[in-house]
Scaffold this motif. Structure first.
Motif: not given
Length: 852
Positions: A205, A209, A752, A757, A778
């Motif tokens: 995750s 990002n 997650i 996420s 995710v």
């Protein structure tokens, strides 16, 4: 008297006035909204909070309760608050005092909701705040189906094509489509690959990002040109996301996203299924709000259908279902036809009794002008043409005749005495002026108490009273002005031909002879009754006694039951049943419905299974709380051989014994019932309020058993659910600390892997073709977590290296946590109520758990 003299001196003025009434009334009929009921202006605001993945218990304690306390402390003129908490969803309805300034109240609700946002769990989005309207019910539904498109593709078409095409329709509210799931870029985690390489879901995750960004770069002046600088922060192709570096594995080699996951352009997890006659589809529901006209809305929506079909795939079917305009139009047409029939019968009787077609014409003209005046005034006051206002006008027709016919009959009497036409008009009008005024005022006073009603009755019956009062008042004015003018110009021709034979003379003579015979018979009967006075007194006493005897057995209801040809059957499977299994139950129930209702009467069957988008829960009265329940919408064909209530009874008798594991009950299916229930999914709603929720629930169960025994009561139920299956993970914090893990590390990786996420760290990929951002999440595919062992082996690793982390080794979650099976009350959490005077909780137990 003076107004009659003025009318006779200025006849053209009042003729123009009549034409003006005709034009204004006709214009008002065209422009006035048409609906089934008047607008019910209830000051209610709905606040919808959402936090995916949070249980109902946690949602209640961390979101709902604090939001209720904050609203109660900061918002003025609150009457009461009711809330319903589901897993990840909190719906709070704030009921205000009738005198509240709703615009200011909504501003206060919005302000305090934004203020408390920092006190909510991390990642909580601002709530959806809307005004709730009891009249905001589904008026039309658009079914999307295709042999080549899956439900999620149908969902996207409804979300981005249908909604965009319908933007310009005023007075319409369009929720999210039902069925399917929205488009989403899915990063499907491979849990075994993650564990093998020492990578955690949190690592993936964070890498996504950090590598998929929306950041500006700025500009650079190079030479004579100012260049806009851009970066490849957002990959142009979804497949390129698979090349994102995630970190280094156990062997020190660089790990790419494709090594531990697969990125695909797909769809989110589906929690809502729509089936139309066993074919999976998507449903777009159209709601009206405010004083919008139901008929105008539906006509405008249907007018946009050709443009919508032009951008649809060739094999996509777009069908309008459950069209409430037919019901509204039928109700209005019924009242109009009855009114016209009454007006025609009145005109015929006037013609027979007076024997003058000219006098009948005067009456026939004054009645519609009075009604048009009433409609114009109602339209000016913002009212609509509905069953109540039109019913008031139909009721007023008999009263309207009195003013005109009494005036004409008195004028005829003076003419028969040998007076000239104009003196006869003046004297005849003068003699009845005061009695007619008193009679008009008496009728108006009868409806005066309606103005003091409160609640829903006020909004329903006040327009009816206004329609009658306006029509009666206009009739009195016209009888003083237009009627004398028309008599002055129409009757001279009749006086000149008095005594001559015309085609209706035999009819008038026959009626006069029959009426004279009736008068003689009545006089003889009256003389006999006067000689035996005891008989009529005994007959009257018998009628009164029979009425008193029957009165307790006569049913009482707020509004008559109407056979709309539609009903909604709610079905609840055993709590916790998977969506796929719930669909199988619904398939079996659909087969029974088709067996009970013959094909000649059955028009349509739509299954709405599971939970729709949270946004849709802010409207309507749906009681779906999970993927284990849903509702079946059934439409009967026009002219069905049995009533809707009869088919509902037959289905109840057939389904309950055949499916003992399912719970059945009916919800309001037609527009009238949904409006009159004011958002409550049952005609009778009993709320048990107490400070101790478990005791309240026990009392509710006892009440339910007693209520079931009442004759005529069916479908009693307690909506709160206390047996939802639950697996609780207990983290041994000391053992986790020895491994270098914290509660945050474990919770973040579990979140997650299981919920995605998107809630805490939302990310978006911009589709260069569609020119719109697509949610990127995710998550481990649900089929990868099918056993308790899969759940125990979710990988976890500390967020940062420590001495205890042993070189940041990735540990299975089972090394530091133990699971516990329990039966909690997470779905749905009970509705809770808060009043300014005291706090209370409606009956379901928030924190009760049952171990097994």
């Amino acid at each position: 008297m003076w107004i009659v003299q003025l009318a006779l001196r200025r006849p053209y003025t009042f003729a123009v006035m009549a034409l003006l009434i005709l034009l204004m009334g006709t214009f008002a009929i065209r422009k006035t909204p048409k609906d089934i009921f008047p607008a019910i202006d209830t000051p209610v605001v709905t606040v919808l909070w959402q936090y995916n993945g949070l249980s109902a218990d946690e949602m209640q304690s961390r979101v709902t309760a604090f939001a209720e306390f904050s609203l109660a402390n900061s918002v003025e003129d609150i009457g009461r608050m009711e809330s319903q908490t589901l897993a990840g969803i909190s719906i709070i309805r704030v009921y205000f005092q009738p005198t509240v300034n709703l615009d200011m109240a909504m501003a206060q609700v919005t302000g305090i909701s934004q203020t408390i946002l920092r006190r909510m769990p991390p990642g909580t989005q601002p709530p959806l705040i809307v005004r709730y309207d009891a009249s905001s019910v589904p008026i039309l539904q658009l079914a999307l189906s295709s042999p080549s498109l899956n439900p999620s593709q149908l969902y996207d078409f409804g979300q981005f094509k249908v909604r965009q095409q319908m933007i310009g329709v005023p007075g319409m509210r369009l929720p999210q489509p039902y069925g399917g799931a929205g488009r989403q870029i899915m990063v499907d985690l491979d849990l075994q690959a993650l564990t093998a390489r020492g990578i955690t879901p949190l690592d993936v995750s964070r890498a996504v990002n950090l590598q998929n960004l929306t950041l500006p770069a700025g500009s650079a002046k190079i030479g004579d040109i100012d260049h806009i600088i851009s970066l490849n922060s957002n990959p142009e192709l979804v497949s390129l996301l698979n090349e994102i570096p995630v970190g280094k594995g156990r062997d020190g080699q660089q790990v790419k996203l494709r090594d531990v996951a697969h990125v695909r352009d797909g769809y989110g997890i589906q929690t809502n299924v729509i089936r139309r006659d066993a074919q999976e589809s998507t449903l777009v529901t159209f709601l009206k709000f405010g004083n919008a006209s139901t008929l105008d809305l539906i006509n405008q929506i249907k007018a946009r259908l050709p443009a919508l079909k032009s951008v649809a795939p060739p094999d996509l079917s777009l069908d309008f279902l459950f069209d409430q305009s037919r019901f509204v139009q039928a109700a209005i047409d019924g009242v109009v036809v009855e009114g016209l029939v009454a007006a025609c019968l009145v005109s015929v009787l006037v013609l027979l009794f007076l024997g003058s077609w000219r006098s009948t014409l005067v009456v026939a003209v004054s009645i519609p002008l009075s009604i048009l005046t009433s409609i114009a005034l109602l339209s000016a006051l913002g009212e609509s043409l509905n069953v109540m206002t039109l019913g008031g006008l139909a009721l007023a027709i008999g009263v309207l005749v009195d003013d005109a016919i009494v005036a004409i009959e008195n004028i005829h009497r003076h003419l028969e005495l040998g007076e000239a036409l104009e003196p006869a008009i003046l004297k005849g009008s003068q003699e009845i002026a005061l009695p007619a005024l008193v009679a008009t005022l008496v009728i108006c006073i009868v409806f005066l108490p309606v103005m003091f009603l409160e609640g829903a009755a006020k909004y329903l019956f006040t327009p009816l009273a206004m329609a009658v009062v306006f029509a009666v008042g206009a009739s009195y004015v016209l009888s003083r002005t237009l009627v004398p003018v028309m008599v002055k110009y129409l009757l001279p021709g009749e006086l000149n031909t008095h005594g001559r034979w015309h085609p209706l003379t035999p009819v008038f003579n026959a009626f006069e002879h029959a009426f004279s015979l009736f008068q003689r018979i009545f006089a003889a009967l009256l003389q006999g009754l006067l000689r035996f006075r005891v008989l009529p007194l005994l007959a009257a006493a018998a009628v009164i006694a029979s009425a008193l005897f029957i009165l307790p057995k006569v049913g009482r209801d707020f509004f008559p039951v109407m056979d709309s040809g539609q009903f909604r059957l709610h079905i609840k499977a055993p709590t916790g049943t998977r969506l796929e299994e719930t669909q199988r139950w619904f398939t079996a129930v659909d087969e029974v419905i088709r067996e009970v209702i013959p094909p000649a009467d059955l028009d349509l069957v739509i299954d709405n299974i599971g939970l729709p988008e949270a946004f849709n829960l802010a409207w309507g009265d749906s009681t779906n709380v999970g993927v284990f329940d849903g509702e079946i919408l059934v439409a009967l064909k026009p002219g069905h051989t049995r009533s809707t209530q009869e088919y509902m009874r037959l289905l109840r008798e057939a389904l309950v014994p055949k499916f003992p594991n399912l719970r059945f009950y009916y919800q309001p299916g037609d527009m009238v019932s949904q409006i009159l229930n004011f958002g409550i999914p049952a005609p009778i709603d009993v709320q048990v309020v107490a400070f101790d929720p478990p005791k309240a629930y026990a009392l509710a169960q006892e009440l339910e058993q007693r209520i079931r025994k009442i004759p005529g009561v069916v479908d009693t139920r307690i909506p709160q659910i206390l047996d939802a299956p639950d697996l609780r993970i207990n983290v041994d914090r000391l053992r986790a600390d020895d491994l270098g893990l914290t509660q945050s590390d474990v919770a973040s990786n579990v979140l997650i892997a299981l919920s995605g996420s998107g809630q805490v760290t939302p990310n978006f990929w911009v589709d260069p073709k569609a020119q719109r951002p697509i949610s990127l999440a995710v998550q481990a595919p649900q089929y990868r977590v099918e056993t308790l062992a899969d759940l125990q082996n979710l990988p976890a690793r500390p967020a940062a290296p420590t001495a205890k982390s042993r070189s940041c080794r990735t540990w299975p979650r089972s090394n530091c946590a133990a699971r516990r099976r329990s039966c909690r009350a997470p779905t749905p959490n009970p509705s809770s109520t808060f009043t300014p005077a005291w706090k209370a909780a409606i009956w379901a137990a928030w924190s009760a758990t049952c171990r097994r």
